[in-house]
Every structure is written in C-alpha cells, then in structure tokens.
Design an enzyme around this catalytic site. Structure first.
Site, PDB file in Angstrom:
ATOM      1  N   THR A 176       0.864  -1.185   0.000  1.00 42.14           N
ATOM      2  CA  THR A 176       0.000   0.000   0.000  1.00 42.14           C
ATOM      3  C   THR A 176       0.903   1.239   0.000  1.00 42.14           C
ATOM      4  O   THR A 176       2.068   1.152  -0.365  1.00 42.14           O
ATOM      5  CB  THR A 176      -0.933  -0.013   1.224  1.00 42.14           C
ATOM      6  N   THR A 194       3.339   5.098  -3.204  1.00 44.48           N
ATOM      7  CA  THR A 194       4.128   4.713  -4.378  1.00 44.48           C
ATOM      8  C   THR A 194       3.361   3.845  -5.377  1.00 44.48           C
ATOM      9  O   THR A 194       3.390   4.137  -6.572  1.00 44.48           O
ATOM     10  CB  THR A 194       5.443   4.039  -3.942  1.00 44.48           C
ATOM     11  N   ASP A 242       1.015  -5.909   4.852  1.00 43.31           N
ATOM     12  CA  ASP A 242       0.864  -5.443   6.238  1.00 43.31           C
ATOM     13  C   ASP A 242      -0.502  -4.812   6.499  1.00 43.31           C
ATOM     14  O   ASP A 242      -1.264  -4.530   5.571  1.00 43.31           O
ATOM     15  CB  ASP A 242       1.987  -4.449   6.593  1.00 43.31           C
ATOM     16  N   ASN A 246      13.360   5.441   5.855  1.00 46.67           N
ATOM     17  CA  ASN A 246      14.368   4.822   6.723  1.00 46.67           C
ATOM     18  C   ASN A 246      14.771   3.430   6.216  1.00 46.67           C
ATOM     19  O   ASN A 246      15.420   2.680   6.923  1.00 46.67           O
ATOM     20  CB  ASN A 246      13.845   4.731   8.169  1.00 46.67           C
ATOM     21  N   HIS A 270      12.714   0.935   5.413  1.00 44.89           N
ATOM     22  CA  HIS A 270      11.852  -0.209   5.750  1.00 44.89           C
ATOM     23  C   HIS A 270      11.185  -0.800   4.506  1.00 44.89           C
ATOM     24  O   HIS A 270      10.963  -0.120   3.514  1.00 44.89           O
ATOM     25  CB  HIS A 270      10.832   0.131   6.855  1.00 44.89           C
ATOM     26  N   GLY A 294       7.778  -3.522   3.758  1.00 42.53           N
ATOM     27  CA  GLY A 294       6.653  -3.865   4.623  1.00 42.53           C
ATOM     28  C   GLY A 294       6.745  -2.871   5.782  1.00 42.53           C
ATOM     29  O   GLY A 294       7.135  -1.711   5.593  1.00 42.53           O
ATOM     30  N   GLU A 331      10.973  -2.284  10.321  1.00 45.46           N
ATOM     31  CA  GLU A 331      11.763  -1.086  10.595  1.00 45.46           C
ATOM     32  C   GLU A 331      13.238  -1.468  10.776  1.00 45.46           C
ATOM     33  O   GLU A 331      13.554  -2.648  10.938  1.00 45.46           O
ATOM     34  CB  GLU A 331      11.226  -0.414  11.872  1.00 45.46           C
ATOM     35  N   ARG A 365       0.015  11.841   7.081  1.00 46.97           N
ATOM     36  CA  ARG A 365      -0.737  12.548   6.037  1.00 46.97           C
ATOM     37  C   ARG A 365      -2.042  11.831   5.684  1.00 46.97           C
ATOM     38  O   ARG A 365      -2.951  12.442   5.146  1.00 46.97           O
ATOM     39  CB  ARG A 365       0.126  12.731   4.787  1.00 46.97           C
ATOM     40  N   LYS A 403      13.080   9.654  -1.268  1.00 49.82           N
ATOM     41  CA  LYS A 403      13.572   8.268  -1.187  1.00 49.82           C
ATOM     42  C   LYS A 403      15.039   8.176  -1.636  1.00 49.82           C
ATOM     43  O   LYS A 403      15.634   7.093  -1.618  1.00 49.82           O
ATOM     44  CB  LYS A 403      12.710   7.341  -2.057  1.00 49.82           C
TER      45      LYS A 403
HETATM   46  C1  F6R Z   1       3.055  -0.464   2.612  1.00 52.13           C
HETATM   47  C2  F6R Z   1       4.396  -0.776   3.055  1.00 52.13           C
HETATM   48  C3  F6R Z   1       5.443   0.264   3.258  1.00 52.13           C
HETATM   49  C4  F6R Z   1       5.487   1.321   2.163  1.00 52.13           C
HETATM   50  C5  F6R Z   1       6.539   2.375   2.490  1.00 52.13           C
HETATM   51  C6  F6R Z   1       6.597   3.465   1.451  1.00 52.13           C
HETATM   52  O1  F6R Z   1       2.279  -1.643   2.492  1.00 52.13           O
HETATM   53  O2  F6R Z   1       4.635  -1.910   3.280  1.00 52.13           O
HETATM   54  O3  F6R Z   1       6.706  -0.365   3.329  1.00 52.13           O
HETATM   55  O4  F6R Z   1       5.765   0.706   0.940  1.00 52.13           O
HETATM   56  O5  F6R Z   1       6.269   2.937   3.735  1.00 52.13           O
HETATM   57  O6  F6R Z   1       5.407   4.190   1.525  1.00 52.13           O
HETATM   58  P1  F6R Z   1       5.026   5.285   0.430  1.00 52.13           P
HETATM   59  O7  F6R Z   1       4.862   4.567  -0.840  1.00 52.13           O
HETATM   60  O8  F6R Z   1       3.746   5.885   0.931  1.00 52.13           O
HETATM   61  O9  F6R Z   1       6.169   6.255   0.401  1.00 52.13           O
END
Ligand code: F6R
Length: 242
Positions: free
Chosen positions: A36, A39, A67, A136, A138, A140, A143, A167, A202
């Site tokens: 989700t 992106t 997740d 950072n 991560h 999923g 962390e 947001r 990113k």
């Molecule tokens: C979402 C997920 C997260 C997002 C990551 C980037 O299911 O697992 O790892 O892919 O936080 O989020 P966006 O795309 O909103 O920058």
C-alpha cells in the site's frame, strides 16, 4: 539486482504495471504480493485502466498484502483493507475471497501472525512481490534492526514512519502505534520482487541500498540476498547514486 531508472513517476508506474500484466498474462493464476502507500497508487490505477481497456484478466489470481495496522478494520478508511478495495480490488475482476491481508482486529494477534505466515506458504509464495521503501529503508513495516530472518510479526512503528504516514490520518495522534507485517524472511520467499521508489525523499534510502553493504540497519538491503529483484526507480529517487 536489475535497476531501471525511469524519467518520472508516471513512466515508473506504467513500467511496473506492464511487469504485473506480463506476469498475469503468462500465469493467469499468479499470486501477487501487494503493497500500500503512495508509491504503488499510480501502478494500481494503470492496472485498472489495463483491465478496462485491454481486458487484462484478474479472475484467477490471488493476492497477499504485506501489512495492516493493528486496531483498524476493513471499514476504517485508513486501513490497508480499505485502501486495497478502493484503489484496486473493487475496480478489477479479482475474486475477493482470494485477496489476503493480515487481520489487524484479530483477538489473538500472535496467532494471526502465525496464521498469516502459514497462508503465505500455502497460497504463495508470491510469484511477484511489489514493494515500496520507507525513507528509513523499511520494507513492509520491517523497521531498521528487524532481523533478516523475521517472519510475519507484530511491530511498533518507528516514530519517523508514523510521521511519514500521518498525512493519511486526521492527526499524528490517530496513527496506530502497531502493525502486523510480513517479515523480511517472508518477503524473501517471493519468487520475484519488484521494488518501487519515487521522489527525492527516497533518494537517501536508495543510495544507501545500492552503495552500502547489506545490514539490518537498512531492511531493504536484505534484498541483496534474493536472486530476482528489479529496482524500478525514478530520476529523483536515483539522484544520490554515484
Ligand atoms: C506499505 C508498506 C510500506 C510502504 C513504504 C513506502 O504496504 O509496506 O513499506 O511501501 O512505507 O510508503 P510510500 O509509498 O507511501 O512512500
């Protein structure tokens, strides 16, 4: 790792959609691992367009999401259940009974994590796993410092992740503190992985992924141990790579 640098978010999304459509065309009963966040939004939009205009057929696929927030149910607009229905599942001919997302309302969350990992083994592993990346590093909701051997588990969201995701909520206070996530080992079970990264925010994560040795400080670097990963990145997200 194969790297594709796209001009912008739009072309990145079209390329990602093309790869997903190729997978589904080759294997109509493909298992897709889905993410989700912001992106993949345009990728999902392109998939919906592909379904409407090019009759891409999703009726036999299964999906497994990465997740879900603890405490949010499918009717909650901030839940990942709601997100997936709104942006993809309700708009293509997928069988809802074959879409899987962790249950953030489960009474026994530890048990839910075990059930979900079993499900990944039974339904999956995904033929193609879509991933985004956190600022950072991560993947999923794994962390920094999560073990590369981790399976589906419950996590405390990093403060930086809660802020980045605020947001989507009324206020930072409303962002859940916990989530269930597929672990890094669970993600590495996938047959192919497509990592998407767009935008300047990113760029540091992508630089670190590509230029630093793999380390549990940078969860996405575990992908270096997988033999079929494609990184699809736009120019902005790639700009710090030497
Ligand atoms: C979402 C997920 C997260 C997002 C990551 C980037 O299911 O697992 O790892 O892919 O936080 O989020 P966006 O795309 O909103 O920058």
């Amino acid at each position: 790792m194969e790297i594709w640098v796209s001009q912008d978010y739009q072309s990145l999304s079209q390329k990602a959609c093309g790869m997903i459509e190729d997978e589904v065309t080759r294997n109509p009963a493909a298992v897709l691992g889905l993410a989700t966040g912001s992106t993949p939004l345009q990728t999902y939009h392109e998939m919906v367009e592909g379904y409407r205009r090019r009759s891409v057929d999703y009726r036999h696929i299964s999906t497994i999401n990465l997740d879900e927030y603890v405490g949010l149910g499918e009717k909650d607009p901030q839940s990942y259940h709601f997100f997936m229905k709104k942006h993809l599942f309700d708009k293509i001919n997928i069988n809802p009974a074959r879409t899987y997302i962790p249950n953030g309302l489960a009474e026994d969350l530890e048990d839910e994590c075990r059930r979900y990992e079993l499900l990944i083994d039974q339904i999956g592993p995904p033929d193609l796993q879509i991933l985004g990346i956190g600022q950072n590093g991560h993947i999923g909701f794994n962390e920094p410092h999560t073990s590369f051997k981790s399976e589906t588990h419950m996590i405390e969201l990093a403060e930086s992740t809660r802020k980045a995701n605020a947001r989507f909520f009324e206020s930072l206070e409303n962002v859940p503190r916990k989530a269930i996530t597929m672990g890094i080992q669970s993600i590495l079970k996938s047959k192919k992985i497509l990592l998407l990264a767009s935008g300047e925010n990113k760029a540091e994560a992508i630089r670190s992924l590509l230029e630093e040795p793999p380390s549990e400080d940078m969860p996405a670097s575990a992908l270096c141990y997988h033999e079929d990963v494609t990184l699809l990145v736009d120019k902005e997200a790639y700009k710090k790579v030497e």
